[in-house]
Enzyme design. Structure first.
Site, short mmCIF file in Angstrom:
data_model
loop_
_atom_site.label_atom_id
_atom_site.label_comp_id
_atom_site.label_asym_id
_atom_site.label_seq_id
_atom_site.Cartn_x
_atom_site.Cartn_y
_atom_site.Cartn_z
N SER A 1 -1.86 -8.40 0.44
CA SER A 1 -1.32 -7.53 -0.61
C SER A 1 0.20 -7.42 -0.56
O SER A 1 0.85 -7.16 -1.59
CB SER A 1 -1.94 -6.13 -0.52
OG SER A 1 -1.74 -5.58 0.76
N ASP B 1 2.33 5.03 0.32
CA ASP B 1 1.30 4.78 1.33
C ASP B 1 1.90 4.40 2.69
O ASP B 1 1.20 4.36 3.70
CB ASP B 1 0.30 3.72 0.87
CG ASP B 1 0.93 2.35 0.62
OD1 ASP B 1 2.08 2.12 1.04
OD2 ASP B 1 0.25 1.50 0.00
N HIS C 1 2.94 -0.61 2.01
CA HIS C 1 3.37 -1.66 1.09
C HIS C 1 4.83 -1.47 0.66
O HIS C 1 5.21 -0.36 0.27
CB HIS C 1 2.46 -1.69 -0.15
CG HIS C 1 1.05 -2.04 0.19
ND1 HIS C 1 0.08 -1.09 0.37
CD2 HIS C 1 0.47 -3.25 0.36
CE1 HIS C 1 -1.07 -1.69 0.65
NE2 HIS C 1 -0.86 -3.00 0.66
#
Length: 199
Positions: A28, A175, A178
């Site tokens: 990701s 978060d 990321h």
């Protein structure tokens, strides 16, 4: 006749005969979770290469959220149908965050590297670190995994692709995992500075 020759030369001078492809095989972070595809580090890295005069390079963003090292070999076999020149391996973050055995992750990465080398595709390895809350023994073994692989297979190696980004709220989404757009710019800089003389 002269006009025809000039047209012919202009046409072929506009065609690049040395197009090269680099696939970034990641998760990701590579995919650009939470940012646009254009703001993810693979796209920024490609632009930096082109701005530096290396316009023959195409960077393929092969990031898939949630990917672990176990997916490396199967994805590589599929992606290699496009005949890349280089593959940049940026896998392992999800293995570490899930606390998977380092030995298994290392075995998975080794299998992918060996396949790429057998296919005559240059491998660049991007290393990752785990947060200290995973314990010194695990974090040390995790970092050493990439070092050992780079040494064993004589790879171009970037020890920590999230250098100056990881753990800094300024460069990450809420978060804390990321990168945000500014974080992706730093990652692209890190990779470009490490590879600009090698591509």
């Amino acid at each position: 006749m002269r006009t025809l020759i000039v047209t012919f030369l202009l046409f072929f001078s506009s065609v690049s005969f040395a197009q090269k492809k680099l696939i970034i095989l990641g998760d990701s972070i590579t995919e650009g979770y939470g940012v646009s595809k254009e703001a993810a580090y693979p796209a920024i890295f490609e632009k930096k290469l082109h701005d530096a005069g290396k316009k023959e390079w195409t960077i393929v963003n092969a990031g898939v959220s949630g990917s672990t090292t176990a997916s490396g070999i199967s994805r590589m076999k599929w992606l290699f149908k496009t005949k890349p020149d280089v593959v940049f391996l940026a896998l392992g973050a999800n293995d570490g965050l899930r606390g998977l055995k380092v030995e298994e992750s290392q075995k998975n990465l080794a299998t992918a590297i060996e396949y790429a080398q057998k296919e005559k595709v240059q491998v660049i390895l991007g290393g990752l670190y785990m947060p200290p809350n995973y314990g010194k023994d695990y974090t040390d073994k995790f970092a050493k995994m990439y070092e050992d692989l780079a040494k064993r297979y004589k790879l171009t190696f970037i020890p920590f692709i999230l250098d100056k980004v990881a753990g800094n709220p300024k460069y990450n989404l809420a978060d804390g995992i990321h990168p945000n757009e500014e974080g992706h710019k730093i990652i692209a800089d890190t990779i470009f500075n490490a590879l600009k003389g090698k591509l």
